[in-house]
Design an enzyme around this catalytic site. Structure first.
Site, PDB file in Angstrom:
ATOM      1  N   GLY A   1       0.768  -1.238   0.000  1.00 60.04           N
ATOM      2  CA  GLY A   1       0.000   0.000   0.000  1.00 60.04           C
ATOM      3  C   GLY A   1       0.796   1.283   0.000  1.00 60.04           C
ATOM      4  N   THR A   2       1.775   1.413  -0.896  1.00 59.08           N
ATOM      5  CA  THR A   2       2.592   2.618  -0.926  1.00 59.08           C
ATOM      6  C   THR A   2       3.422   2.621  -2.206  1.00 59.08           C
ATOM      7  OG1 THR A   2       4.183   3.929   0.355  1.00 59.08           O
ATOM      8  CG2 THR A   2       4.588   1.572   0.224  1.00 59.08           C
ATOM      9  N   THR A   3       4.170   3.689  -2.409  1.00 61.67           N
ATOM     10  CA  THR A   3       5.197   3.722  -3.450  1.00 61.67           C
ATOM     11  C   THR A   3       6.439   4.352  -2.856  1.00 61.67           C
ATOM     12  OG1 THR A   3       3.502   4.034  -5.165  1.00 61.67           O
ATOM     13  CG2 THR A   3       5.783   4.445  -5.785  1.00 61.67           C
TER      14      THR A   3
ATOM     15  N   ASP B   1       5.475   8.418  -1.466  1.00 66.92           N
ATOM     16  CA  ASP B   1       4.211   9.141  -1.388  1.00 66.92           C
ATOM     17  C   ASP B   1       3.875   9.345   0.088  1.00 66.92           C
ATOM     18  OD1 ASP B   1       3.605   6.364  -0.867  1.00 66.92           O
ATOM     19  OD2 ASP B   1       1.496   6.873  -1.154  1.00 66.92           O
TER      20      ASP B   1
ATOM     21  N   LYS C   1       6.933   8.724   5.218  1.00 68.34           N
ATOM     22  CA  LYS C   1       7.452   7.352   5.257  1.00 68.34           C
ATOM     23  C   LYS C   1       8.971   7.294   5.196  1.00 68.34           C
ATOM     24  CE  LYS C   1       3.215   6.040   2.869  1.00 68.34           C
ATOM     25  NZ  LYS C   1       2.613   5.521   1.630  1.00 68.34           N
TER      26      LYS C   1
END
Length: 217
Positions: free
Chosen positions: A16-18, A33, A50
């Site tokens: 669930g992220t990049t 992100d 993050k």
């Protein structure tokens, strides 16, 4: 086999992220992100940073369970600080990545988080290491991760080139994250970039309305 392990093997891990990191001439950029999601579709926060600083010129970016990632990076920070005091010098980037790898490997049955560790040290300059969910450690000139990365493998493979300038690497990173955020429903928000060189560490935030667009959104 308990239900937790059985569920993990069947469902896999939703990251669930990049996230990404790329070396350039004189330094390294690490970026992500800022969207945090729950249950693979519910957006719980649009403003998560993050990128976690584990030492002066060493950062990690996280993919997977936020709680697991925070626990690992907190332990890594403590070990690196202690290591730095013992050695009377800043830790190597590889030492930080190795600590992350050991923590992930020793707890691989419980953790659901992967990491990119990037930074600069006097021995090898800019470096990037990938620590996978199971504790595998790889050194790479650039890397991407998270659910949004599946949309941009073609872009980064085509556009990356060794010894990019800072401006080229910044544009490369921003474009890659913008492309992923435009396609992946659990990536979004703003772009966080940290530029790490011998001279400085600089945190850059690119708001969503300032990101490049490659198609009608």
């Amino acid at each position: 086999m308990d239900s937790h392990h059985s569920y993990s093997q069947v469902k896999g891990v939703s990251t669930g992220t990049t996230i990404l990191a790329v070396k350039f001439n004189g330094g390294v950029i690490i970026g992500s992100d800022s969207r945090a999601s729950m249950g693979e579709s519910y957006v719980s926060s649009k403003t998560i940073n993050k990128l976690i600083q584990v030492h002066d010129r060493i950062f990690c970016c996280i993919a997977g369970s936020l709680a697991d990632a925070q626990a690992v990076t907190k332990m890594a920070k403590f070990q690196l600080s202690f290591h730095s005091i013992q050695m009377e010098s800043p830790p190597l980037v590889k030492a930080a990545a190795s600590i992350m790898r050991e923590l992930c490997y020793n707890n691989k049955e419980e953790l659901q988080a992967g990491f990119i560790t990037a930074g600069w040290d006097r021995k090898k300059g800019p470096q990037i290491y990938v620590v996978s969910l199971g504790g595998m450690l790889l050194s790479q000139p650039y890397t991407i991760g998270g659910s949004g990365s599946t949309y941009i493998y073609g872009y980064v493979d085509a556009k990356f080139k060794p010894d990019m300038s800072l401006e080229e690497a910044t544009q490369f990173s921003t474009n890659a994250l913008a492309l992923a955020m435009g396609r992946d429903n659990v990536s979004g928000g703003v772009v966080h970039l940290v530029v790490i060189t011998e001279a400085e560490v600089k945190h850059v935030v690119v708001p969503g309305n300032k990101l490049p667009k490659f198609h009608d959104e």
